[in-house]
Design a protein around this motif. Structure first.
Motif, PDB file in Angstrom:
ATOM      1  N   THR A 167       0.820  -1.107   0.095  1.00  0.00           N
ATOM      2  CA  THR A 167      -0.232   0.283   0.087  1.00  0.00           C
ATOM      3  C   THR A 167       0.961   1.249   0.081  1.00  0.00           C
TER       4      THR A 167
ATOM      5  N   HIS B  68      12.909   9.096   2.674  1.00  0.00           N
ATOM      6  CA  HIS B  68      12.465   9.544   1.329  1.00  0.00           C
ATOM      7  C   HIS B  68      12.905  10.463   0.906  1.00  0.00           C
TER       8      HIS B  68
ATOM      9  N   GLN C 254      12.808   0.443   0.911  1.00  0.00           N
ATOM     10  CA  GLN C 254      13.490   0.920  -0.414  1.00  0.00           C
ATOM     11  C   GLN C 254      14.758   0.125  -0.252  1.00  0.00           C
TER      12      GLN C 254
HETATM   13  P1  FAD Z   1       4.148   8.349   1.703  1.00  0.00           P
HETATM   14  O1  FAD Z   1       4.367   7.241   3.224  1.00  0.00           O
HETATM   15  O2  FAD Z   1       2.755   8.916   1.947  1.00  0.00           O
HETATM   16  O3  FAD Z   1       5.408   9.254   2.008  1.00  0.00           O
HETATM   17  C1  FAD Z   1       5.627  10.124   1.086  1.00  0.00           C
HETATM   18  C2  FAD Z   1       6.401  11.356   1.477  1.00  0.00           C
HETATM   19  O4  FAD Z   1       5.346  12.299   2.163  1.00  0.00           O
HETATM   20  C3  FAD Z   1       7.478  11.119   2.457  1.00  0.00           C
HETATM   21  O5  FAD Z   1       8.423  11.986   2.102  1.00  0.00           O
HETATM   22  C4  FAD Z   1       6.899  11.208   3.719  1.00  0.00           C
HETATM   23  O6  FAD Z   1       7.792  11.799   4.875  1.00  0.00           O
HETATM   24  C5  FAD Z   1       5.936  12.341   3.529  1.00  0.00           C
HETATM   25  N1  FAD Z   1       4.630  12.388   4.178  1.00  0.00           N
HETATM   26  C6  FAD Z   1       4.062  11.483   4.695  1.00  0.00           C
HETATM   27  N2  FAD Z   1       2.803  11.645   5.274  1.00  0.00           N
HETATM   28  C7  FAD Z   1       2.978  13.121   5.421  1.00  0.00           C
HETATM   29  C8  FAD Z   1       1.987  14.280   5.966  1.00  0.00           C
HETATM   30  N3  FAD Z   1       0.714  13.936   6.512  1.00  0.00           N
HETATM   31  N4  FAD Z   1       2.365  15.576   5.773  1.00  0.00           N
HETATM   32  C9  FAD Z   1       3.494  15.638   5.055  1.00  0.00           C
HETATM   33  N5  FAD Z   1       4.211  15.009   4.391  1.00  0.00           N
HETATM   34  C10 FAD Z   1       4.033  13.551   4.708  1.00  0.00           C
HETATM   35  N6  FAD Z   1       5.513   3.391  -6.677  1.00  0.00           N
HETATM   36  C11 FAD Z   1       4.532   3.440  -7.380  1.00  0.00           C
HETATM   37  O7  FAD Z   1       4.172   4.356  -8.051  1.00  0.00           O
HETATM   38  N7  FAD Z   1       4.016   2.051  -7.801  1.00  0.00           N
HETATM   39  C12 FAD Z   1       4.459   0.922  -7.185  1.00  0.00           C
HETATM   40  O8  FAD Z   1       3.960  -0.159  -7.348  1.00  0.00           O
HETATM   41  C13 FAD Z   1       5.490   1.092  -6.112  1.00  0.00           C
HETATM   42  N8  FAD Z   1       6.119   0.184  -5.183  1.00  0.00           N
HETATM   43  C14 FAD Z   1       6.597   0.399  -4.151  1.00  0.00           C
HETATM   44  C15 FAD Z   1       7.176  -0.719  -3.366  1.00  0.00           C
HETATM   45  C16 FAD Z   1       8.083  -0.607  -2.487  1.00  0.00           C
HETATM   46  C17 FAD Z   1       8.716  -1.433  -1.371  1.00  0.00           C
HETATM   47  C18 FAD Z   1       8.426   0.846  -2.261  1.00  0.00           C
HETATM   48  C19 FAD Z   1       9.681   0.890  -1.141  1.00  0.00           C
HETATM   49  C20 FAD Z   1       8.330   1.954  -3.093  1.00  0.00           C
HETATM   50  C21 FAD Z   1       7.519   1.546  -4.054  1.00  0.00           C
HETATM   51  N9  FAD Z   1       7.094   2.732  -5.090  1.00  0.00           N
HETATM   52  C22 FAD Z   1       5.971   2.683  -5.791  1.00  0.00           C
HETATM   53  C23 FAD Z   1       7.359   4.057  -4.827  1.00  0.00           C
HETATM   54  C24 FAD Z   1       6.480   4.936  -3.625  1.00  0.00           C
HETATM   55  O9  FAD Z   1       5.300   4.818  -4.444  1.00  0.00           O
HETATM   56  C25 FAD Z   1       7.425   6.246  -3.876  1.00  0.00           C
HETATM   57  O10 FAD Z   1       8.641   6.107  -2.905  1.00  0.00           O
HETATM   58  C26 FAD Z   1       6.431   7.427  -3.356  1.00  0.00           C
HETATM   59  O11 FAD Z   1       6.996   8.826  -3.610  1.00  0.00           O
HETATM   60  C27 FAD Z   1       6.147   7.346  -1.954  1.00  0.00           C
HETATM   61  O12 FAD Z   1       5.157   6.316  -1.508  1.00  0.00           O
HETATM   62  P2  FAD Z   1       4.931   6.062   0.225  1.00  0.00           P
HETATM   63  O13 FAD Z   1       3.656   4.996   0.097  1.00  0.00           O
HETATM   64  O14 FAD Z   1       6.126   5.797   0.738  1.00  0.00           O
HETATM   65  O15 FAD Z   1       4.370   7.415   0.642  1.00  0.00           O
END
Ligand code: FAD
Length: 289
Positions: free
Chosen positions: A101, A153, A180
């Protein structure tokens, strides 16, 4: 030292191929990986901005029909709540029980006139909102994995705020996390120490990126914020035009990384296979398990 892997969760990640021939090849790759690793599950990525919404679903259906334990990635970027709920129901119907997710990445517009589908309909801003939404709409049906970033991130304002945001995903109901990829093992240990201090006990599975191609690895790493340590980068530069030596060096580095992680108690490994079996199986055969 030999490691007991009976309780370890091993997983392999695929992305949906663009062509029917690519899908056929992937199904064969899946069997080759299964014959060696027998992963707990295979995951299927979801393209930035929902760009592979249909092909992710199709591949997940195909694998489910073949009785493969499959975990689709799902992202809230460029999806409405209605679209997400429909997708969750589809996954429930075909027997999916685990999701990776994510917030997802912002799609890059091709030009000013680019009308990327669903560009404007993002209703959930961050991954913790999506985890809450999944729990609210489907209860405990899904095991939810989220992303973790031992080297932070790239968009995060500070290491502290990034970790606070990770805690929010756990508080919202994540059952596990996949990191990551990284080559600095200390970054993972530090992340685990932070989790312990925050009373977070969900499994945090290291994401493992095989090293097979210098140009691709540096491009990915620059985008996602994974550091290639200088001693590795320098050696890869020397081998840039010598595929065989580069792959032998990469195999050695990544196998050592995996062995260290398992010896130190990592709960499993998640392989970013890039839809190839050879490098992941080669790492597996080097593990002390
Ligand atoms: P989040 O956890 O929402 O975080 C994103 C950024 O926002 C971070 O910098 C965090 O510190 C910040 N943040 C979080 N909450 C808040 C808040 N309330 N206020 C302000 N800032 C906040 N990408 C794809 O498009 N498709 C995929 O299938 C995919 N698979 C992945 C699988 C894995 C195992 C990993 C590690 C990454 C994957 N990614 C994928 C990449 C991922 O979608 C990106 O790294 C994306 O930029 C962040 O996703 P996240 O779920 O970590 O986001």
């Amino acid at each position: 030292m030999s490691i007991d892997n009976r309780s370890a969760t091993m997983s392999c990640e695929f992305f949906p191929p663009r062509t029917a021939a690519g899908v056929e090849k992937l199904l064969a790759t899946r069997q080759t990986l299964d014959a060696v690793i027998q992963p707990t599950y295979f995951s299927v990525t979801f393209g930035a901005g929902g760009s592979t919404r249909d092909s992710t679903l199709e591949l997940v259906k195909l694998l489910s029909e073949q009785k493969v334990n499959v975990a689709p990635h799902i992202s809230c970027m460029c999806s409405s709540k209605q679209q997400l709920e429909t997708l969750l129901n589809e996954y429930k119907t075909i027997g999916v029980s685990r999701l990776v997710t994510l917030r997802g990445d912002v799609p890059i517009a091709v030009d000013d006139t680019d009308e990327t589908p669903n560009k404007t309909v993002t209703e959930l801003s961050h991954a913790n909102d999506l985890v809450s939404f999944i729990r609210d709409t489907t209860g405990d049906h899904f095991t939810i994995e989220v992303a973790a970033y031992p080297e932070y991130h790239p968009e995060s304002a500070s290491p502290q705020s990034d970790f606070e945001h990770f805690k929010n995903k756990v508080a919202a109901g994540a059952d596990g996390a996949i990191t990551q990829y990284f080559y600095n093992v200390d970054a993972y240990y530090r992340f685990m120490d932070n989790c312990e201090q925050a009373n977070i006990s969900i499994p945090i599975t290291p994401g493992i990126m095989p090293i097979t191609n210098f140009a691709n690895l540096t491009r990915f790493s620059d985008t996602c914020g994974a550091e290639i340590p200088r001693w590795i980068r320098k050696q890869l530069e020397v081998y840039a035009d010598d595929k065989e030596s580069l792959q032998a060096f990469g195999l050695d580095v990544v196998s050592n990384l995996c062995n260290q992680l398992l010896e130190q108690g990592a709960p499993g490994l998640h392989f970013y296979t890039l839809n190839q079996a050879q490098s992941t199986n080669a790492i597996w055969k080097n593990l002390s398990i």
